[in-house]
Write an enzyme that holds these catalytic residues in place. Structure first.
Site, PDB file in Angstrom:
ATOM      1  N   VAL A 107       0.865  -1.188   0.000  1.00 15.83           N
ATOM      2  CA  VAL A 107       0.000   0.000   0.000  1.00 15.83           C
ATOM      3  C   VAL A 107       0.899   1.236   0.000  1.00 15.83           C
ATOM      4  CG1 VAL A 107      -1.798   1.269   1.210  1.00 15.83           C
ATOM      5  CG2 VAL A 107      -1.778  -1.245   1.297  1.00 15.83           C
ATOM      6  N   LYS A 108       0.643   2.111  -0.981  1.00 14.81           N
ATOM      7  CA  LYS A 108       1.475   3.311  -1.107  1.00 14.81           C
ATOM      8  C   LYS A 108       0.707   4.496  -0.530  1.00 14.81           C
ATOM      9  CE  LYS A 108       4.456   4.958  -4.870  1.00 14.81           C
ATOM     10  NZ  LYS A 108       4.528   4.973  -6.344  1.00 14.81           N
ATOM     11  N   VAL A 109       1.329   5.207   0.384  1.00  9.34           N
ATOM     12  CA  VAL A 109       0.688   6.374   1.000  1.00  9.34           C
ATOM     13  C   VAL A 109       1.624   7.576   0.868  1.00  9.34           C
ATOM     14  CG1 VAL A 109      -0.590   4.960   2.692  1.00  9.34           C
ATOM     15  CG2 VAL A 109       1.629   5.925   3.330  1.00  9.34           C
TER      16      VAL A 109
END
Ligand code: G3P
Length: 217
Positions: free
Chosen positions: A82-84
């Site tokens: 998951v890229k934040v």
């Protein structure tokens, strides 16, 4: 140094993956837009193709919504990262999602202090953007070097994922500095194979071979 490919184009990923050049994939909203594909569908296809981590980026701005989007993206496949974004809300989302055992890539990093925060929030990867700093007449590679020093000083396990790579020189310098991973567009990865002396030498061999009149097959 691990090679991630920075694209959502399936054919380009498959070509490099067949050669063993793909340790993972990174995508972002701009790359999804360029692909013209649905994010959930194309990300699932990429995850089926590639064994390594596949970064899929949340688009919410507040941490609760980022966490919800991150959970949904993580359902796509086990190799989803998951890229934040590196905002305060992104760091909160990173802490929660990494606490749930999900891989998290904190992106849009432009300072070593930001990278320090991401490591403390449990990031699996930190993505410092080299090219966009160079665009502003700053030194993107110096940032990679600084983060390497800071992480090594304290034994942080967050991997440095050098991003916004625009040239073969960026790749070489990242390897020299000791970035754990670099992510580059397919054309930059393919350009690593090119050298004018290889072309010149091959042309000379072919000219001489022609003169022998021989065949191997
Ligand atoms: O991985 C981040 C990358 O996609 C950004 O690259 O060239 O748009 O700065 P660039």
């Amino acid at each position: 140094m691990k090679f991630f490919v920075d694209t959502a184009e399936i054919d380009a990923i498959a070509e490099l993956n067949d050669l063993g050049m793909v340790d993972g994939v990174t995508t972002n909203p701009s790359l999804i837009m360029k692909s013209g594909r649905d994010i959930l569908e194309v990300t699932k296809e990429i995850c089926e193709l590639v064994d390594g981590p596949v970064s899929a980026e949340v688009v919410a701005m507040d941490s609760d919504a980022m966490i919800a989007e991150g959970r949904k993206l993580a359902e796509i496949a086990e190799n989803i990262t998951v890229k934040v974004p590196l905002t305060w809300d992104g760091l909160k989302a990173c802490k929660v999602l990494s606490g749930e055992g999900k891989m998290v890539n904190v992106t849009l990093c432009f300072s070593a202090n930001q990278a320090l925060l991401a490591a403390k929030a449990g990031a699996t990867f930190i993505s410092p953007f080299i090219g966009r700093l160079d665009d502003m007449a700053l030194d993107g590679l110096e940032l990679i070097d600084d983060i390497r020093t800071v992480y090594d000083n304290y034994g942080f396990e967050t991997e440095i994922l050098a991003a916004s790579i625009r040239s073969v020189n960026h790749v070489l310098e990242c390897a020299r500095i000791g970035a754990d991973v670099m992510t580059a567009p397919p054309n930059v990865i393919k350009a690593l194979a090119s050298h004018p002396l290889t072309d010149k030498g091959l042309a000379a061999f072919m000219a001489d071979w022609e003169k022998t009149g021989q065949k191997i097959l």
